[in-house]
Design a protein around this motif. Structure first.
Motif, PDB file in Angstrom:
ATOM      1  N   ASP A   1       2.742  -2.007   4.218  1.00 56.92           N
ATOM      2  CA  ASP A   1       2.691  -0.558   4.083  1.00 56.92           C
ATOM      3  C   ASP A   1       4.033  -0.055   3.561  1.00 56.92           C
ATOM      4  O   ASP A   1       5.090  -0.453   4.040  1.00 56.92           O
ATOM      5  CB  ASP A   1       2.391   0.074   5.444  1.00 56.92           C
ATOM      6  CG  ASP A   1       2.038   1.537   5.345  1.00 56.92           C
ATOM      7  OD1 ASP A   1       2.936   2.328   4.999  1.00 56.92           O
ATOM      8  OD2 ASP A   1       0.882   1.894   5.619  1.00 56.92           O
TER       9      ASP A   1
ATOM     10  N   THR B   1       0.851  -1.180   0.000  1.00 55.22           N
ATOM     11  CA  THR B   1       0.000   0.000   0.000  1.00 55.22           C
ATOM     12  C   THR B   1       0.890   1.234   0.000  1.00 55.22           C
ATOM     13  O   THR B   1       1.808   1.350   0.806  1.00 55.22           O
ATOM     14  CB  THR B   1      -0.927   0.032   1.228  1.00 55.22           C
ATOM     15  OG1 THR B   1      -0.143  -0.076   2.429  1.00 55.22           O
ATOM     16  CG2 THR B   1      -1.928  -1.109   1.177  1.00 55.22           C
ATOM     17  N   GLY B   2       0.636   2.146  -0.913  1.00 50.22           N
ATOM     18  CA  GLY B   2       1.447   3.350  -1.025  1.00 50.22           C
ATOM     19  C   GLY B   2       0.824   4.291  -2.030  1.00 50.22           C
ATOM     20  O   GLY B   2      -0.307   4.089  -2.483  1.00 50.22           O
ATOM     21  N   CYS B   3       1.567   5.328  -2.397  1.00 51.04           N
ATOM     22  CA  CYS B   3       1.055   6.361  -3.292  1.00 51.04           C
ATOM     23  C   CYS B   3       2.021   6.553  -4.449  1.00 51.04           C
ATOM     24  O   CYS B   3       3.170   6.932  -4.245  1.00 51.04           O
ATOM     25  CB  CYS B   3       0.887   7.668  -2.522  1.00 51.04           C
ATOM     26  SG  CYS B   3       0.329   9.068  -3.517  1.00 51.04           S
TER      27      CYS B   3
ATOM     28  N   SER C   1      -3.303  10.211   1.668  1.00 55.93           N
ATOM     29  CA  SER C   1      -2.099  10.674   0.968  1.00 55.93           C
ATOM     30  C   SER C   1      -2.373  10.938  -0.507  1.00 55.93           C
ATOM     31  O   SER C   1      -1.875  11.922  -1.077  1.00 55.93           O
ATOM     32  CB  SER C   1      -0.976   9.639   1.121  1.00 55.93           C
ATOM     33  OG  SER C   1      -0.560   9.534   2.467  1.00 55.93           O
TER      34      SER C   1
ATOM     35  N   TRP D   1      -3.198   5.842   3.156  1.00 53.43           N
ATOM     36  CA  TRP D   1      -2.759   6.098   1.782  1.00 53.43           C
ATOM     37  C   TRP D   1      -3.872   6.703   0.924  1.00 53.43           C
ATOM     38  O   TRP D   1      -3.588   7.400  -0.048  1.00 53.43           O
ATOM     39  CB  TRP D   1      -2.196   4.816   1.170  1.00 53.43           C
ATOM     40  CG  TRP D   1      -0.860   4.487   1.761  1.00 53.43           C
ATOM     41  CD1 TRP D   1      -0.549   3.455   2.589  1.00 53.43           C
ATOM     42  CD2 TRP D   1       0.331   5.257   1.608  1.00 53.43           C
ATOM     43  NE1 TRP D   1       0.767   3.516   2.953  1.00 53.43           N
ATOM     44  CE2 TRP D   1       1.334   4.603   2.364  1.00 53.43           C
ATOM     45  CE3 TRP D   1       0.666   6.411   0.901  1.00 53.43           C
ATOM     46  CZ2 TRP D   1       2.642   5.087   2.434  1.00 53.43           C
ATOM     47  CZ3 TRP D   1       1.959   6.891   0.967  1.00 53.43           C
ATOM     48  CH2 TRP D   1       2.934   6.237   1.728  1.00 53.43           C
TER      49      TRP D   1
END
Length: 380
Positions: A238, A192-194, A372, A369
């Motif tokens: 994450d 999970t991230g941007c 974010s 996220w």
């Protein structure tokens, strides 16, 4: 949940550390660049083919280099001058070919070989190379009958099929042992991230899907297998945690040598999609009905004609200009929610050797996220 501090937080910046991040525009690459430049005050070279619009907080110790790693001449031209490098973080891969093919293995080996050929001859201060692969290390795509529910790092390699993760590990062992450079491997699960530069971008998929559902007043369906819906089926990793574990594994103050070792890089908390899907929907501003599971629903089919809808949303909400396929990979989402085997691991090894940072809930990670992505104006 707040992050716990590690030794790296208290350690001063007396020793000059210089990192090269290959794949700096990806989910973990961005977090590595952000943490190393702002939290730990490293000098960082970020490597990718195109610069990242999302890395907005420019600092004097961050330097972007555009480089095609599949071109040996370009790699030599752009990377051979990086003589001050002390640490390398490899969080990229070549995705032209299907993952479980010999061509994919060959191309990824070529890409890393070009980078090593360019950097190793002059980088006399190089101390550590941290390679990122993934939990699919344990299950090649063409292998279906495996009687293991939780994988640890001692699980043997599969004896059949192709897996480019094995190729990269073997290449590092071959090339770095003679140089006496330490290396380690981080194996995350579903990250999970941007990012808007990631092929397998789970957060981009669900955020775009949810935004389109809200815009068109469509139900926020989970399309997949009943097993994936109801059972604990996959680990979430994450991007903040993955970045910190890369840094931890590369630190100079390890009590126990981790040279050549691999570590599962996962949040470490079990969940089911049935439990958290309604939470995700509400976070995206959707009314989530009880009947949201469908074994027949395919994202690749339902979203095939929605590129124009996404452009409408981007324009109406004043978002960063992106095409739908820059954020969402619908085939990936279909495959993820119909994965025929569990991808669950234990993080006991990293914990035992002193890594303490973790997130306890997948829903908290996903929620962070989403915020974010909203702050980056990728989604409404």
């Amino acid at each position: 949940m707040a992050l716990k501090k590690t030794k790296q937080d208290q350690k001063g910046a007396s020793t000059k550390r210089v990192a090269v991040i290959f794949g700096v525009t990806g989910l973990v690459g961005r977090e590595l660049a952000r943490k190393l430049t702002t939290k730990y005050s490293w000098k960082v070279y970020g490597i990718a083919r195109r610069e990242d619009k999302l890395f907005l907080k420019k600092t004097s110790n961050y330097h972007f280099i555009s480089c095609d790693l599949l071109c040996k001449l370009d790699a030599q031209k752009k990377l051979s001058s990086l003589e001050d490098v002390t640490h390398i973080f490899w969080v990229t891969w070549a995705s032209q070919y299907q993952l479980d093919t010999a061509e994919c293995c060959d191309q990824n080996r070529e890409m890393m070989s070009n980078a090593l050929d360019a950097i190793l001859p002059k980088a006399e201060s190089l101390k550590h190379f941290s390679l990122q692969t993934g939990m699919k290390h344990y299950v090649p795509y063409n292998l279906r009958n495996i009687d293991i529910e939780f994988y640890d790092e001692d699980c043997p390699r599969a004896s059949i099929g192709y897996n480019f993760y094995y190729v990269l590990e073997d290449l590092l062992k071959e090339r770095l042992s003679a140089k006496k450079v330490d290396w380690s491997v981080q194996r995350p699960g579903l990250i999970t991230g941007c990012s808007n530069r990631t092929l397998y971008n789970f957060m981009g998929c669900i955020a775009v899907y949810g935004s389109i559902c809200k815009h068109l007043n469509l139900p926020f369906l989970f399309g997949g297998s009943k097993e994936c819906w109801e059972e604990t089926w996959i680990d979430v990793s994450d991007a903040r945690l993955v970045a910190e574990q890369h840094i931890w594994a590369s630190s100079d103050d390890q009590v126990t040598s981790i040279n050549g070792q691999a570590f599962n890089t996962i949040n470490g908390a079990c969940f089911t999609w049935k439990e958290i899907w309604p939470v995700i929907g509400k976070k995206l501003g959707l009314e989530v009905p009880e009947d949201i599971f469908s074994s027949e629903f395919l994202y690749s089919k339902a979203m095939a004609d929605k590129a124009g809808v996404w452009r409408e949303i981007v324009e109406k909400k004043g978002l960063l200009e992106t095409e739908m396929d820059e954020l969402a990979n619908w085939m990936f989402l279909d495959q993820l929610f119909r994965c025929p085997f569990k991808l669950l691991g234990t993080r006991e090894k990293a914990d035992r050797l002193g890594f303490r940072m973790r997130y306890t809930e997948a829903s908290e990670s996903i929620s962070y996220w989403i915020d974010s992505m909203r702050d980056a104006k990728l989604i409404p």
